[in-house]
Scaffold this motif. Sequence first.
Motif, PDB file in Angstrom:
ATOM      1  N   LEU A 108       0.870  -1.167   0.000  1.00 23.90           N
ATOM      2  CA  LEU A 108       0.000   0.000   0.000  1.00 23.90           C
ATOM      3  C   LEU A 108       0.909   1.219   0.000  1.00 23.90           C
ATOM      4  CD1 LEU A 108      -3.093   0.647   2.232  1.00 23.90           C
ATOM      5  CD2 LEU A 108      -1.274   2.332   2.139  1.00 23.90           C
ATOM      6  N   ILE A 109       0.648   2.183  -0.880  1.00 27.35           N
ATOM      7  CA  ILE A 109       1.471   3.385  -0.969  1.00 27.35           C
ATOM      8  C   ILE A 109       0.811   4.485  -0.136  1.00 27.35           C
ATOM      9  CG2 ILE A 109       2.426   5.146  -2.496  1.00 27.35           C
ATOM     10  CD1 ILE A 109       2.249   3.013  -4.749  1.00 27.35           C
ATOM     11  N   CYS A 110       1.567   5.020   0.806  1.00 26.37           N
ATOM     12  CA  CYS A 110       1.065   6.087   1.681  1.00 26.37           C
ATOM     13  C   CYS A 110       1.914   7.337   1.468  1.00 26.37           C
ATOM     14  CB  CYS A 110       1.135   5.641   3.142  1.00 26.37           C
ATOM     15  SG  CYS A 110       0.588   6.902   4.313  1.00 26.37           S
ATOM     16  N   LEU A 111       1.285   8.404   1.023  1.00 27.74           N
ATOM     17  CA  LEU A 111       1.976   9.666   0.773  1.00 27.74           C
ATOM     18  C   LEU A 111       1.748  10.612   1.940  1.00 27.74           C
ATOM     19  CD1 LEU A 111       0.991  10.170  -2.972  1.00 27.74           C
ATOM     20  CD2 LEU A 111       3.098   9.168  -2.063  1.00 27.74           C
ATOM     21  N   THR A 112       2.828  11.153   2.492  1.00 24.65           N
ATOM     22  CA  THR A 112       2.731  12.061   3.629  1.00 24.65           C
ATOM     23  C   THR A 112       2.999  13.503   3.211  1.00 24.65           C
ATOM     24  OG1 THR A 112       5.071  11.791   4.195  1.00 24.65           O
ATOM     25  CG2 THR A 112       3.513  10.236   5.192  1.00 24.65           C
ATOM     26  N   LYS A 113       2.715  14.417   4.128  1.00 27.90           N
ATOM     27  CA  LYS A 113       2.986  15.851   3.975  1.00 27.90           C
ATOM     28  C   LYS A 113       2.245  16.461   2.789  1.00 27.90           C
ATOM     29  CE  LYS A 113       7.593  15.192   6.033  1.00 27.90           C
ATOM     30  NZ  LYS A 113       9.024  15.513   5.990  1.00 27.90           N
ATOM     31  N   TRP A 114       1.039  15.943   2.516  1.00 26.94           N
ATOM     32  CA  TRP A 114       0.269  16.447   1.377  1.00 26.94           C
ATOM     33  C   TRP A 114      -0.067  17.930   1.554  1.00 26.94           C
ATOM     34  CZ3 TRP A 114      -0.440  13.415  -2.865  1.00 26.94           C
ATOM     35  CH2 TRP A 114      -1.253  13.932  -3.891  1.00 26.94           C
ATOM     36  N   ASP A 115      -0.090  18.406   2.789  1.00 24.13           N
ATOM     37  CA  ASP A 115      -0.395  19.811   3.055  1.00 24.13           C
ATOM     38  C   ASP A 115       0.665  20.759   2.510  1.00 24.13           C
ATOM     39  OD1 ASP A 115       1.460  20.481   5.793  1.00 24.13           O
ATOM     40  OD2 ASP A 115       0.934  18.387   5.464  1.00 24.13           O
ATOM     41  N   LEU A 116       1.857  20.239   2.163  1.00 25.38           N
ATOM     42  CA  LEU A 116       2.931  21.094   1.650  1.00 25.38           C
ATOM     43  C   LEU A 116       2.798  21.384   0.155  1.00 25.38           C
ATOM     44  CD1 LEU A 116       6.043  19.592   3.496  1.00 25.38           C
ATOM     45  CD2 LEU A 116       4.632  21.543   4.148  1.00 25.38           C
ATOM     46  N   LEU A 117       1.854  20.734  -0.522  1.00 19.81           N
ATOM     47  CA  LEU A 117       1.691  20.929  -1.963  1.00 19.81           C
ATOM     48  C   LEU A 117       0.790  22.129  -2.260  1.00 19.81           C
ATOM     49  CD1 LEU A 117       1.129  17.273  -3.263  1.00 19.81           C
ATOM     50  CD2 LEU A 117       3.225  18.638  -3.395  1.00 19.81           C
ATOM     51  N   ASP A 118       1.160  22.905  -3.299  1.00 23.68           N
ATOM     52  CA  ASP A 118       0.248  23.917  -3.804  1.00 23.68           C
ATOM     53  C   ASP A 118      -0.672  23.265  -4.833  1.00 23.68           C
ATOM     54  OD1 ASP A 118       1.783  23.566  -6.106  1.00 23.68           O
ATOM     55  OD2 ASP A 118       2.894  25.444  -5.858  1.00 23.68           O
ATOM     56  N   ALA A 119      -1.529  24.052  -5.462  1.00 19.35           N
ATOM     57  CA  ALA A 119      -2.519  23.495  -6.384  1.00 19.35           C
ATOM     58  C   ALA A 119      -1.857  22.763  -7.553  1.00 19.35           C
ATOM     59  CB  ALA A 119      -3.436  24.601  -6.895  1.00 19.35           C
ATOM     60  N   GLY A 120      -0.788  23.343  -8.088  1.00 14.72           N
ATOM     61  CA  GLY A 120      -0.093  22.712  -9.206  1.00 14.72           C
ATOM     62  C   GLY A 120       0.565  21.412  -8.796  1.00 14.72           C
ATOM     63  N   GLY A 121       1.194  21.414  -7.617  1.00 15.33           N
ATOM     64  CA  GLY A 121       1.843  20.200  -7.131  1.00 15.33           C
ATOM     65  C   GLY A 121       0.835  19.110  -6.821  1.00 15.33           C
ATOM     66  N   ASP A 122      -0.330  19.495  -6.307  1.00 11.34           N
ATOM     67  CA  ASP A 122      -1.405  18.538  -6.021  1.00 11.34           C
ATOM     68  C   ASP A 122      -1.825  17.821  -7.295  1.00 11.34           C
ATOM     69  OD1 ASP A 122      -4.308  17.734  -5.924  1.00 11.34           O
ATOM     70  OD2 ASP A 122      -4.082  18.326  -3.827  1.00 11.34           O
ATOM     71  N   GLU A 123      -2.060  18.585  -8.357  1.00 10.57           N
ATOM     72  CA  GLU A 123      -2.496  17.992  -9.628  1.00 10.57           C
ATOM     73  C   GLU A 123      -1.419  17.092 -10.213  1.00 10.57           C
ATOM     74  OE1 GLU A 123      -4.141  19.383 -14.053  1.00 10.57           O
ATOM     75  OE2 GLU A 123      -3.518  20.886 -12.571  1.00 10.57           O
ATOM     76  N   ALA A 124      -0.157  17.535 -10.161  1.00  7.56           N
ATOM     77  CA  ALA A 124       0.940  16.746 -10.726  1.00  7.56           C
ATOM     78  C   ALA A 124       1.114  15.431  -9.973  1.00  7.56           C
ATOM     79  CB  ALA A 124       2.235  17.560 -10.692  1.00  7.56           C
ATOM     80  N   MET A 125       1.006  15.478  -8.644  1.00  8.77           N
ATOM     81  CA  MET A 125       1.184  14.254  -7.859  1.00  8.77           C
ATOM     82  C   MET A 125       0.015  13.294  -8.063  1.00  8.77           C
ATOM     83  SD  MET A 125       3.221  12.563  -5.963  1.00  8.77           S
ATOM     84  CE  MET A 125       4.456  13.831  -5.640  1.00  8.77           C
ATOM     85  N   ARG A 126      -1.187  13.813  -8.231  1.00  6.72           N
ATOM     86  CA  ARG A 126      -2.332  12.949  -8.511  1.00  6.72           C
ATOM     87  C   ARG A 126      -2.144  12.210  -9.831  1.00  6.72           C
ATOM     88  NH1 ARG A 126      -7.158  13.905  -5.492  1.00  6.72           N
ATOM     89  NH2 ARG A 126      -6.936  15.667  -4.052  1.00  6.72           N
ATOM     90  N   LYS A 127      -1.646  12.911 -10.838  1.00 10.37           N
ATOM     91  CA  LYS A 127      -1.399  12.286 -12.140  1.00 10.37           C
ATOM     92  C   LYS A 127      -0.320  11.214 -12.028  1.00 10.37           C
ATOM     93  CE  LYS A 127      -2.783  16.116 -15.159  1.00 10.37           C
ATOM     94  NZ  LYS A 127      -2.326  17.122 -16.166  1.00 10.37           N
ATOM     95  N   LEU A 128       0.728  11.529 -11.251  1.00 11.86           N
ATOM     96  CA  LEU A 128       1.812  10.563 -11.075  1.00 11.86           C
ATOM     97  C   LEU A 128       1.307   9.314 -10.358  1.00 11.86           C
ATOM     98  CD1 LEU A 128       5.420  11.548 -10.021  1.00 11.86           C
ATOM     99  CD2 LEU A 128       4.385   9.432  -9.248  1.00 11.86           C
ATOM    100  N   MET A 129       0.475   9.502  -9.358  1.00 20.26           N
ATOM    101  CA  MET A 129      -0.040   8.357  -8.602  1.00 20.26           C
ATOM    102  C   MET A 129      -1.031   7.527  -9.410  1.00 20.26           C
ATOM    103  SD  MET A 129       1.331   7.811  -5.701  1.00 20.26           S
ATOM    104  CE  MET A 129       2.902   8.289  -6.446  1.00 20.26           C
ATOM    105  N   ALA A 130      -1.609   8.120 -10.438  1.00 15.18           N
ATOM    106  CA  ALA A 130      -2.559   7.377 -11.268  1.00 15.18           C
ATOM    107  C   ALA A 130      -1.902   6.169 -11.906  1.00 15.18           C
ATOM    108  CB  ALA A 130      -3.150   8.299 -12.335  1.00 15.18           C
ATOM    109  N   ARG A 131      -0.589   6.245 -12.167  1.00  6.90           N
ATOM    110  CA  ARG A 131       0.104   5.099 -12.762  1.00  6.90           C
ATOM    111  C   ARG A 131       0.100   3.904 -11.814  1.00  6.90           C
ATOM    112  NH1 ARG A 131       6.505   6.891 -12.358  1.00  6.90           N
ATOM    113  NH2 ARG A 131       5.736   8.736 -13.410  1.00  6.90           N
ATOM    114  N   TYR A 132       0.132   4.176 -10.501  1.00  9.70           N
ATOM    115  CA  TYR A 132       0.173   3.090  -9.517  1.00  9.70           C
ATOM    116  C   TYR A 132      -1.224   2.529  -9.230  1.00  9.70           C
ATOM    117  CZ  TYR A 132       5.000   4.483  -8.911  1.00  9.70           C
ATOM    118  OH  TYR A 132       6.325   4.770  -9.149  1.00  9.70           O
TER     119      TYR A 132
END
Length: 294
Positions: A108-132
């Motif tokens: 199970l992949i658990c991502l921490t410190k999500w509060d440190l992302l801005d709107a652009g980083g949030d979208e980019a990380m969601r796209k990256l995680m979609a591969r998993y």
Amino acid sequence: MPEGMIIKALSGFYYVTDGNRQVRCRARGVFRKRHVVPLVGDHVTYEAKKATEGYILSVGQRSTMLNRPPIANVDQAVLVFSVAEPAFDDQLLDRFLVHMEAHRIPSLICLTKWDLLDAGGDEAMRKLMARYTKIGYPVIRTSSVKNLGLADLRKHLEGMINVITGQSGVGKSSLLNGLDHSLSIDTQEISQSLGRGKHTTRHVELLPIAAGGFVADTPGFSSLEIPPLSPGELEQCFPEFSEFRTLCRFRGCTHFAEPGCAVKKAVKEHLIDVNRYAHYQAFSQEIGKRKRRY
């Protein structure tokens, strides 16, 4: 003979829990002769001539076993990676996923410190995680500061032995404290000069959680060596290859230079993520170099 489970190994002692009783044990010399080392998570029989002191007599059959961290009978690996401070490292994540796949342990992949992302980083990380998530790995976004995702994570941990591992300095201890305040695990800040975390966990220990089950907080890693796998074993550690490998022209295709490789075709058609495929190539070459060296 009484039976129990090893919940901690420290300085040559094994701490065995048996119901509400905990016994500090040493291993009998017979284990050294058999080249068997008791591990945290092992189900054992023991002999206690004092109320809290004893000897381990036998180790039960293991369903799973890891050498790094040294633990047995794990039901699930929770791979904890931060999205910032330190920066997310997808190759290190893939190393951990291969490591767990090689040992037949669900991840199970658990991502921490999500509060440190801005709107652009949030979208980019969601796209990256979609591969998993497309491959089938559950992904949970968390923030200990905002109490994000902790309830969802608790549900995934219930009733199982979970090993919590991943990159150094990602907030594993803070995450565990957020899951269950009674754990009171020591935490440290990330080293700003090195850009990576300090090791706050020095040994492997199973900690009971209020929701039921156990978590094992383990030392974080800034690197992880790929297990000594054959080409066939390595490609099986990439689940997304499975629907294509049987379509390759040649049996035993390594998905490198062979013509008629269905896996390479799937990469070109974006059915397999190009970065995951690049990591597969890098890991294969790493294993090959290690074999030639030794």
